[in-house]
Design a protein around this motif. Structure first.
Motif, PDB file in Angstrom:
ATOM      1  N   ASP A  87      41.501 -49.594   9.426  1.00  9.98           N
ATOM      2  CA  ASP A  87      41.011 -48.209   9.311  1.00  9.98           C
ATOM      3  C   ASP A  87      39.575 -48.120   9.836  1.00  9.98           C
ATOM      4  O   ASP A  87      39.213 -47.149  10.521  1.00  9.98           O
ATOM      5  CB  ASP A  87      41.022 -47.758   7.846  1.00  9.98           C
ATOM      6  CG  ASP A  87      42.421 -47.520   7.304  1.00  9.98           C
ATOM      7  OD1 ASP A  87      43.387 -48.032   7.892  1.00  9.98           O
ATOM      8  OD2 ASP A  87      42.546 -46.802   6.293  1.00  9.98           O
ATOM      9  N   TYR A  88      38.757 -49.106   9.485  1.00 12.19           N
ATOM     10  CA  TYR A  88      37.348 -49.197   9.889  1.00 12.19           C
ATOM     11  C   TYR A  88      37.036 -50.661  10.191  1.00 12.19           C
ATOM     12  O   TYR A  88      37.727 -51.537   9.677  1.00 12.19           O
ATOM     13  CB  TYR A  88      36.422 -48.763   8.739  1.00 12.19           C
ATOM     14  CG  TYR A  88      36.740 -47.416   8.140  1.00 12.19           C
ATOM     15  CD1 TYR A  88      36.279 -46.245   8.725  1.00 12.19           C
ATOM     16  CD2 TYR A  88      37.489 -47.331   6.971  1.00 12.19           C
ATOM     17  CE1 TYR A  88      36.567 -45.011   8.160  1.00 12.19           C
ATOM     18  CE2 TYR A  88      37.787 -46.088   6.402  1.00 12.19           C
ATOM     19  CZ  TYR A  88      37.328 -44.936   6.998  1.00 12.19           C
ATOM     20  OH  TYR A  88      37.614 -43.715   6.446  1.00 12.19           O
ATOM     21  N   PRO A  89      35.934 -50.950  10.988  1.00 11.13           N
ATOM     22  CA  PRO A  89      35.538 -52.358  11.120  1.00 11.13           C
ATOM     23  C   PRO A  89      35.312 -52.986   9.737  1.00 11.13           C
ATOM     24  O   PRO A  89      35.636 -54.141   9.505  1.00 11.13           O
ATOM     25  CB  PRO A  89      34.239 -52.289  11.924  1.00 11.13           C
ATOM     26  CG  PRO A  89      34.380 -51.035  12.744  1.00 11.13           C
ATOM     27  CD  PRO A  89      35.111 -50.066  11.843  1.00 11.13           C
ATOM     28  N   PHE A  90      34.721 -52.260   8.823  1.00 13.74           N
ATOM     29  CA  PHE A  90      34.715 -52.611   7.412  1.00 13.74           C
ATOM     30  C   PHE A  90      34.635 -51.316   6.621  1.00 13.74           C
ATOM     31  O   PHE A  90      34.172 -50.316   7.165  1.00 13.74           O
ATOM     32  CB  PHE A  90      33.565 -53.586   7.075  1.00 13.74           C
ATOM     33  CG  PHE A  90      32.208 -52.938   6.986  1.00 13.74           C
ATOM     34  CD1 PHE A  90      31.731 -52.433   5.765  1.00 13.74           C
ATOM     35  CD2 PHE A  90      31.411 -52.817   8.114  1.00 13.74           C
ATOM     36  CE1 PHE A  90      30.481 -51.829   5.692  1.00 13.74           C
ATOM     37  CE2 PHE A  90      30.156 -52.212   8.033  1.00 13.74           C
ATOM     38  CZ  PHE A  90      29.688 -51.721   6.832  1.00 13.74           C
ATOM     39  N   PRO A  91      35.091 -51.239   5.379  1.00 17.67           N
ATOM     40  CA  PRO A  91      35.649 -52.320   4.580  1.00 17.67           C
ATOM     41  C   PRO A  91      37.050 -52.709   5.042  1.00 17.67           C
ATOM     42  O   PRO A  91      37.662 -52.016   5.860  1.00 17.67           O
ATOM     43  CB  PRO A  91      35.704 -51.702   3.179  1.00 17.67           C
ATOM     44  CG  PRO A  91      35.947 -50.244   3.446  1.00 17.67           C
ATOM     45  CD  PRO A  91      35.136 -49.939   4.680  1.00 17.67           C
ATOM     46  N   ALA A  92      37.544 -53.807   4.482  1.00 15.43           N
ATOM     47  CA  ALA A  92      38.882 -54.279   4.819  1.00 15.43           C
ATOM     48  C   ALA A  92      39.929 -53.224   4.467  1.00 15.43           C
ATOM     49  O   ALA A  92      39.828 -52.554   3.432  1.00 15.43           O
ATOM     50  CB  ALA A  92      39.181 -55.581   4.057  1.00 15.43           C
ATOM     51  N   THR A  93      40.913 -53.094   5.331  1.00 16.47           N
ATOM     52  CA  THR A  93      42.010 -52.146   5.079  1.00 16.47           C
ATOM     53  C   THR A  93      42.755 -52.512   3.796  1.00 16.47           C
ATOM     54  O   THR A  93      43.277 -51.639   3.090  1.00 16.47           O
ATOM     55  CB  THR A  93      42.953 -52.143   6.299  1.00 16.47           C
ATOM     56  OG1 THR A  93      42.188 -51.735   7.439  1.00 16.47           O
ATOM     57  CG2 THR A  93      44.119 -51.193   6.125  1.00 16.47           C
ATOM     58  N   ALA A  94      42.795 -53.811   3.469  1.00 15.94           N
ATOM     59  CA  ALA A  94      43.474 -54.255   2.237  1.00 15.94           C
ATOM     60  C   ALA A  94      42.826 -53.632   0.999  1.00 15.94           C
ATOM     61  O   ALA A  94      43.529 -53.315   0.030  1.00 15.94           O
ATOM     62  CB  ALA A  94      43.432 -55.786   2.141  1.00 15.94           C
TER      63      ALA A  94
END
Ligand code: ACO
Length: 348
Positions: A87-94
């Protein structure tokens, strides 16, 4: 390291309803249905809606896998998402997905090894269970490659699609993880990469974003093609060797679905009958880290994969990276999450 056994307790799949068929590309670039079928084996790809990010299409697959495993989100000790299109470079999609599942405080992290993400994620998640760190782990291969595909470049745009495959891994008396082999060669990033958006070429830098179309996948198709066959075969043989097995012992090969010619050459080199290979590239195109768990879900759901069978998951991709995992199937169910069909519009 081995202390406990691990099994796959349930499998889920979700593909967004939007479709880009080969004929649709004839209106976008200089190509034909015939060229695409002959050179890739692909006929259609599923495409996420403009407003949908990877975690949005991951949610139905996660729920499907949990339902197939007879589990609730609260049963999960950890959530792992393999993706090259977070979804974004961060945060993690998890982290985002775990929250969407109603989880607060549950560990969650992404694995980023491009198309090899699922076999790397499976190796890591299985190690977490086998070592006793966690009992139940949700692992997804989840991608919205349409978001980083250049629909003016005929050499790449026909290849990629969106989708998600998910597995619930669980501690078990029997150990289903039989062997693995993973590898990378990062000496030539330009073989397959996304030039803009990382620290080398930040998307916020003046003149970077969009103008040179660097925010899209770049690939030297032929060099990736050659390495793909060599490394998938070598990784499969090494992983089988670690498991004390030979190609003749393999009931099903589930390869990354990048090109039908790559799959055919791999199957031929391993001397496997093509019926023992799970192929769904015609329907989904290349969905990167999602392609293996999506194919697994279909082969379990339609009854091809049965209790006790030996399966090899084999992948290659950006990195360059590759890997294979040998797995003994233990009677899990699969559920395919569906939505009504719709027609996607490509954005040129
Ligand atoms: N339609 C019509 N012609 C095309 C198209 C198209 N969609 N794409 C390329 N061509 C043309 C080329 O321009 C070239 O024309 P030219 O001879 O006039 O220069 C001709 O077709 C042959 O091109 P090649 O690149 O040699 O075609 P090839 O048979 O190698 O097929 C392909 C290209 C499908 C990309 C293949 O090389 C491949 O599958 N490579 C591996 C891709 C892959 O697996 N990537 C890894 C995973 S992706 C990830 O990790 C995110």
């Amino acid at each position: 390291m081995k202390g406990y056994g691990v099994t796959i307790a349930g499998v889920g799949q979700y593909a967004p309803p939007g479709i880009l068929a080969n004929k649709d590309f004839e209106k976008l670039v200089d190509t034909t249905d015939e060229w695409i079928v002959q050179r890739t084996g692909m006929k259609r790809r599923h495409i996420a809606a403009d407003h949908e990010a990877t975690s949005d299409i991951a949610l139905p697959a996660a729920r499907a896998a949990l339902e197939a495993a007879g589990k609730l989100p609260a049963d999960l000790d950890c959530v792992v998402v393999a993706t090259a299109t977070p979804d974004y470079p961060f945060p993690a999609t998890a982290c985002i997905l775990a929250s969407r599942l109603g989880l607060v405080g549950t560990p969650a992290f992404d694995v980023q090894v491009a198309c090899s993400g699922f076999v790397y994620g499976l190796t890591a998640a299985a190690a977490l269970v086998r070592s006793g760190v966690y009992k139940t782990v949700l692992l997804l291969g989840a991608e919205t490659l349409s978001k980083i595909t250049d629909y003016t470049d005929r050499t790449t745009c026909v290849l990629f699609g969106d989708g998600v495959g998910a597995v619930v891994l669980e501690r078990s008396d029997a150990d289903c993880f039989l062997g693995c082999n993973l590898g990378t060669d990062g000496s030539d990033v330009s073989a397959l990469y996304l030039p803009v958006g990382g620290s080398r070429n930040p998307s916020g830098r003046k003149g970077m974003a969009g103008a040179d179309r660097g925010a899209f996948i770049r690939m030297q198709g032929q060099s990736v093609f050659k390495l793909a066959v060599q490394q998938m075969v070598a990784a499969t043989l090494s992983a089988l060797d670690q498991a004390g097995l030979a190609p003749a012992d393999v009931d099903f090969l589930i390869p990354h679905q990048a090109n039908l010619r790559i799959i055919d050459a791999t199957v031929k080199a391993l001397k496997l009958p093509v019926e023992r290979c799970v192929i769904n590239i015609q329907e989904y195109g290349n969905t990167s880290s999602a392609s293996i768990p999506m194919a697994l879900a279909e082969a379990v759901a339609d009854g091809r994969i049965k209790d006790g069978q030996v399966i090899v998951f084999a992948a290659f991709g950006g990195g360059l990276s590759w890997g294979a995992v040998v797995w003994r199937w233990k009677g899990a169910r699969a559920r395919i999450a569906t939505q009504p069909a719709a027609v996607a519009k490509a954005t040129a």
